[in-house]
Design an enzyme around this catalytic site. Structure first.
Site, PDB file in Angstrom:
ATOM      1  N   ASP A  29       9.945  -3.560  15.105  1.00  0.00           N
ATOM      2  CA  ASP A  29       9.534  -2.309  15.754  1.00  0.00           C
ATOM      3  C   ASP A  29       8.219  -2.497  16.500  1.00  0.00           C
ATOM      4  OD1 ASP A  29       9.743   0.502  16.297  1.00  0.00           O
ATOM      5  OD2 ASP A  29       8.195   0.858  14.785  1.00  0.00           O
TER       6      ASP A  29
ATOM      7  N   ARG B 167      -3.470  -9.347  -1.185  1.00  0.00           N
ATOM      8  CA  ARG B 167      -4.597 -10.170  -1.657  1.00  0.00           C
ATOM      9  C   ARG B 167      -4.902  -9.870  -3.114  1.00  0.00           C
ATOM     10  NH1 ARG B 167      -8.352  -8.289   3.125  1.00  0.00           N
ATOM     11  NH2 ARG B 167      -7.254  -6.416   2.419  1.00  0.00           N
ATOM     12  N   THR B 168      -4.718  -8.607  -3.524  1.00  0.00           N
ATOM     13  CA  THR B 168      -4.972  -8.249  -4.924  1.00  0.00           C
ATOM     14  C   THR B 168      -3.730  -7.566  -5.504  1.00  0.00           C
ATOM     15  OG1 THR B 168      -5.933  -6.186  -4.121  1.00  0.00           O
ATOM     16  CG2 THR B 168      -7.472  -7.930  -4.672  1.00  0.00           C
TER      17      THR B 168
ATOM     18  N   GLU C 288       2.530  -5.084  23.310  1.00  0.00           N
ATOM     19  CA  GLU C 288       3.259  -3.844  23.624  1.00  0.00           C
ATOM     20  C   GLU C 288       2.718  -3.199  24.893  1.00  0.00           C
ATOM     21  OE1 GLU C 288       3.099  -1.403  20.124  1.00  0.00           O
ATOM     22  OE2 GLU C 288       4.040  -2.934  18.898  1.00  0.00           O
TER      23      GLU C 288
ATOM     24  N   ARG D 228       2.255  -4.379  12.550  1.00  0.00           N
ATOM     25  CA  ARG D 228       1.679  -4.599  13.874  1.00  0.00           C
ATOM     26  C   ARG D 228       2.219  -5.932  14.380  1.00  0.00           C
ATOM     27  NH1 ARG D 228       0.620   0.010  14.087  1.00  0.00           N
ATOM     28  NH2 ARG D 228      -1.398   1.030  14.281  1.00  0.00           N
TER      29      ARG D 228
ATOM     30  N   HIS E 287       8.407   0.537  18.884  1.00  0.00           N
ATOM     31  CA  HIS E 287       7.320   1.082  18.050  1.00  0.00           C
ATOM     32  C   HIS E 287       7.554   2.568  17.734  1.00  0.00           C
ATOM     33  CE1 HIS E 287       2.861   0.393  16.828  1.00  0.00           C
ATOM     34  NE2 HIS E 287       3.485   1.209  15.987  1.00  0.00           N
TER      35      HIS E 287
ATOM     36  N   GLY F 179       0.847  -1.200   0.000  1.00  0.00           N
ATOM     37  CA  GLY F 179       0.000   0.000   0.000  1.00  0.00           C
ATOM     38  C   GLY F 179       0.872   1.236   0.000  1.00  0.00           C
ATOM     39  N   ARG F 180       0.373   2.271   0.683  1.00  0.00           N
ATOM     40  CA  ARG F 180       1.087   3.563   0.703  1.00  0.00           C
ATOM     41  C   ARG F 180       2.514   3.391   1.239  1.00  0.00           C
ATOM     42  NH1 ARG F 180      -4.522   5.127   2.681  1.00  0.00           N
ATOM     43  NH2 ARG F 180      -3.881   3.725   4.340  1.00  0.00           N
ATOM     44  N   ILE F 181       2.644   2.707   2.396  1.00  0.00           N
ATOM     45  CA  ILE F 181       3.975   2.596   3.010  1.00  0.00           C
ATOM     46  C   ILE F 181       4.818   1.547   2.281  1.00  0.00           C
ATOM     47  CG2 ILE F 181       5.271   2.204   5.150  1.00  0.00           C
ATOM     48  CD1 ILE F 181       2.736   3.012   6.700  1.00  0.00           C
TER      49      ILE F 181
HETATM   50  O1  A2R Z   1      -4.450  -7.223   0.342  1.00  0.00           O
HETATM   51  P1  A2R Z   1      -4.735  -5.907  -0.322  1.00  0.00           P
HETATM   52  O2  A2R Z   1      -4.832  -6.059  -1.810  1.00  0.00           O
HETATM   53  O3  A2R Z   1      -5.879  -5.175   0.323  1.00  0.00           O
HETATM   54  O4  A2R Z   1      -3.405  -5.018  -0.071  1.00  0.00           O
HETATM   55  C1  A2R Z   1      -3.160  -4.386   1.181  1.00  0.00           C
HETATM   56  C2  A2R Z   1      -2.306  -5.242   2.104  1.00  0.00           C
HETATM   57  N1  A2R Z   1      -3.096  -6.207   2.892  1.00  0.00           N
HETATM   58  C3  A2R Z   1      -2.887  -7.536   2.872  1.00  0.00           C
HETATM   59  N2  A2R Z   1      -1.985  -8.281   2.213  1.00  0.00           N
HETATM   60  C4  A2R Z   1      -2.052  -9.618   2.377  1.00  0.00           C
HETATM   61  N3  A2R Z   1      -2.960 -10.245   3.172  1.00  0.00           N
HETATM   62  C5  A2R Z   1      -3.870  -9.530   3.866  1.00  0.00           C
HETATM   63  N4  A2R Z   1      -4.763 -10.148   4.629  1.00  0.00           N
HETATM   64  C6  A2R Z   1      -3.865  -8.102   3.724  1.00  0.00           C
HETATM   65  N5  A2R Z   1      -4.613  -7.101   4.224  1.00  0.00           N
HETATM   66  C7  A2R Z   1      -4.129  -5.953   3.716  1.00  0.00           C
HETATM   67  O5  A2R Z   1      -1.679  -4.299   2.983  1.00  0.00           O
HETATM   68  C8  A2R Z   1      -2.256  -3.184   0.981  1.00  0.00           C
HETATM   69  O6  A2R Z   1      -1.331  -3.416  -0.054  1.00  0.00           O
HETATM   70  C9  A2R Z   1      -1.508  -3.057   2.296  1.00  0.00           C
HETATM   71  C10 A2R Z   1      -2.041  -1.932   3.182  1.00  0.00           C
HETATM   72  O7  A2R Z   1      -1.838  -0.728   2.546  1.00  0.00           O
HETATM   73  P2  A2R Z   1      -2.528   0.635   3.014  1.00  0.00           P
HETATM   74  O8  A2R Z   1      -3.956   0.409   3.303  1.00  0.00           O
HETATM   75  O9  A2R Z   1      -2.165   1.687   2.008  1.00  0.00           O
HETATM   76  O10 A2R Z   1      -1.872   0.932   4.417  1.00  0.00           O
HETATM   77  P3  A2R Z   1      -0.526   1.763   4.731  1.00  0.00           P
HETATM   78  O11 A2R Z   1      -0.823   3.213   4.786  1.00  0.00           O
HETATM   79  O12 A2R Z   1       0.561   1.309   3.845  1.00  0.00           O
HETATM   80  O13 A2R Z   1      -0.271   1.287   6.232  1.00  0.00           O
HETATM   81  C11 A2R Z   1      -0.094  -0.103   6.552  1.00  0.00           C
HETATM   82  C12 A2R Z   1       0.025  -0.322   8.020  1.00  0.00           C
HETATM   83  C13 A2R Z   1      -0.935   0.424   8.940  1.00  0.00           C
HETATM   84  O14 A2R Z   1      -2.212  -0.134   8.936  1.00  0.00           O
HETATM   85  C14 A2R Z   1      -0.254   0.296  10.275  1.00  0.00           C
HETATM   86  O15 A2R Z   1      -0.571  -0.931  10.885  1.00  0.00           O
HETATM   87  C15 A2R Z   1       1.222   0.284   9.902  1.00  0.00           C
HETATM   88  O16 A2R Z   1       1.281   0.119   8.484  1.00  0.00           O
HETATM   89  O17 A2R Z   1       1.787   1.517  10.234  1.00  0.00           O
END
Ligand code: A2R
Length: 314
Positions: free
Chosen positions: A254, A174-175, A259, A230, A277, A152-154
Site C-alpha cells: 500500500d 526492538r523491545t 509516492e 511506509r 496508500h 504497536g497499536r496497529i
Molecule cells: O521497536 P519498538 O519496541 O519501539 O516497537 C515499535 C516498532 N518499531 C520498530 N520495530 C523494529 N525496529 C525498529 N527500528 C522499530 N521502530 C519502531 O513499531 C512498535 O511496536 C511499532 C510502532 O507502534 P506504534 O508507535 O504504536 O505505531 P502505530 O500506531 O502502530 O503506527 C505504526 C505506523 C505509523 O507510524 C505509520 O507509518 C503507519 O503505521 O500507518
C-alpha cells in the site's frame, strides 16, 4: 479576527466547515511564496498537515511564531521533530482511530495475495475460464506462520483481526511487548520462520530499509511481503529484483518509496497487489482522523494543550 491556519494537506468539506468559525484558512498550494506569506502572517501559530505532506523546512523557517502542527495521520516521519522540540513547537497526530481500518487493509492485501484475487478476477472477466477451464488452485490463508514487524497499536490490531484464520504469530520489535506471541529479536530469523511478513512500523531514519535483501531472501520464494507502514521501511529495489527472479513469492503493497510514483517494473508484475496508500482511506476512518486532528487544533487555540501529541513532544 480569526487566527490564520496554514493547511498543507487535502481536507474534506466537513473539516473545512468545522474549522471555518475559528480560523482563516490558507492553503499552501495557493501560496506561491511561503516566505512572503509568513511575513504577512507572522502571527500564524498553527498548521494542519498530513503524513504524506508533512512540513518542509522552508515552511518551518517562514513562520517565526509557529507553535503547533496538527498531523492528520498517525505517521509523522515528514515532520522534523528535532526542530519542533528545539523551537518549542508541539506536533500532534491521530493514533488509535485508524488502527482497525489499517489492519483491515493489511489483511485485504494478504488475502488478495494468498487467494490470487486479481488473477482470478482476470480469469473470470476475460473469458479465460471458458477458454481454458478452471483457474489454477491458490493457497489457503488458514493456519499460516505470520510475522508482524512492529507490534504497536496497529500491529496488535492486525494480530487480533487475523485470529479467525488461526495463524501462528511471531513478531519483531526492538523491545518485547506484553502480547501472547513469540518475540523474535532477529528480523532475518523471523523472516526465515514465517510465510508472510506484515510491516507496520513507523517510517523515518530509524526504520529505513529495515526489510533489506537479507530479510527478503529469508522470506523466500514461498513468502509474501505485506507493507502498510511506509515505503521507506522496505528496500524497494531489492524487493522488485527478488519478485522478478522468484527469490520472493508475492508482495501486497500500500506504500512506496517515492509516492505517488510506483516503478514501472513493479507495476508490471503479476505476483503483486498494489494499492495507492489507502490504508486508512474510508469515509468513516478519515472522518474520525479529521475530527481528532481538529480537536487538537481547537484545544491548542483555546488553552495551549493538545489531546494526542507525538511522543517526542509529550
Ligand atoms: O521497536 P519498538 O519496541 O519501539 O516497537 C515499535 C516498532 N518499531 C520498530 N520495530 C523494529 N525496529 C525498529 N527500528 C522499530 N521502530 C519502531 O513499531 C512498535 O511496536 C511499532 C510502532 O507502534 P506504534 O508507535 O504504536 O505505531 P502505530 O500506531 O502502530 O503506527 C505504526 C505506523 C505509523 O507510524 C505509520 O507509518 C503507519 O503505521 O500507518
Amino acid at each position: 479576527m480569526p487566527d490564520p491556519l496554514l493547511v498543507i494537506c487535502p481536507v474534506s468539506e466537513p473539516m473545512k466547515d468545522r474549522l471555518a468559525p475559528y480560523f482563516d484558512l490558507y492553503y499552501l498550494n495557493d501560496i506561491r511564496d511561503i516566505g512572503a506569506w509568513g511575513q504577512e502572517h507572522s502571527n500564524a501559530r498553527q498548521i494542519l498537515t498530513d503524513g504524506h505532506f508533512g512540513v518542509t523546512p522552508d515552511v518551518m523557517t517562514a513562520l517565526p511564531n509557529l507553535s503547533m502542527i496538527s498531523c492528520y495521520g498517525v505517521g509523522y516521519d515528514n515532520i522534523d521533530t528535532a526542530v519542533c522540540t528545539a523551537r518549542g513547537i508541539v506536533a500532534t497526530h491521530t493514533p488509535d482511530v485508524l488502527n482497525a481500518e489499517v489492519a483491515t487493509s493489511a489483511i485485504m492485501l494478504l488475502m488478495a495475495c494468498y487467494r490470487e484475487l486479481l488473477r482470478d478476477q482476470h480469469w473470470a472477466k476475460t473469458g479465460l475460464w471458458a477458454e481454458h477451464g478452471v483457474a489454477p488452485l491458490t493457497r489457503s490463508l488458514d493456519n499460516r506462520p505470520i510475522g508482524i514487524l512492529g507490534m504497536g497499536r496497529i500491529g496488535q490490531e492486525i494480530a487480533r483481526k487475523l485470529a479467525p484464520w488461526s495463524p501462528e504469530i511471531l513478531y519483531h520489535t526492538r523491545t518485547p511487548k506484553n502480547v501472547p506471541f513469540e518475540h523474535l529479536p532477529d528480523l532475518v530469523e523471523m523472516a526465515r520462520r514465517v510465510e508472510a511478513l506484515i510491516v507496520i512500523t513507523p517510517g523515518g531514519a530509524g526504520t529505513q530499509h529495515l526489510v533489506n535483501q537479507n530479510v527478503i531472501e529469508a522470506l523466500g520464494p514461498e513468502g509474501t511481503l505485506i507493507n502498510v507502514a511506509r515505503g521507506s521501511v522496505v528496500d524497494e529495489g531489492a524487493m522488485i529484483d527478488a519478485l522478478i527472479d522468484g527469490r520472493l513469492g508475492w508482495a501486497g503493497l500500500d506504500v512506496f518509496e517515492n509516492e505517488p510514483h510506483i516503478p514501472e517494473r513493479l507495476r508490471k508484475l503479476k505476483n503483486v497487489v498494489l494499492t495507492p496508500h489507502i490504508g486508512s482511506a474510508t469515509v468513516e476512518c478519515r472522518a474520525a482522523m479529521g475530527n481528532l486532528a481538529i480537536d487538537n487544533l481547537l484545544q491548542f487555540q483555546r488553552d495551549g494543550a493538545v489531546k494526542t501529541p507525538v511522543p517526542e513532544c509529550q
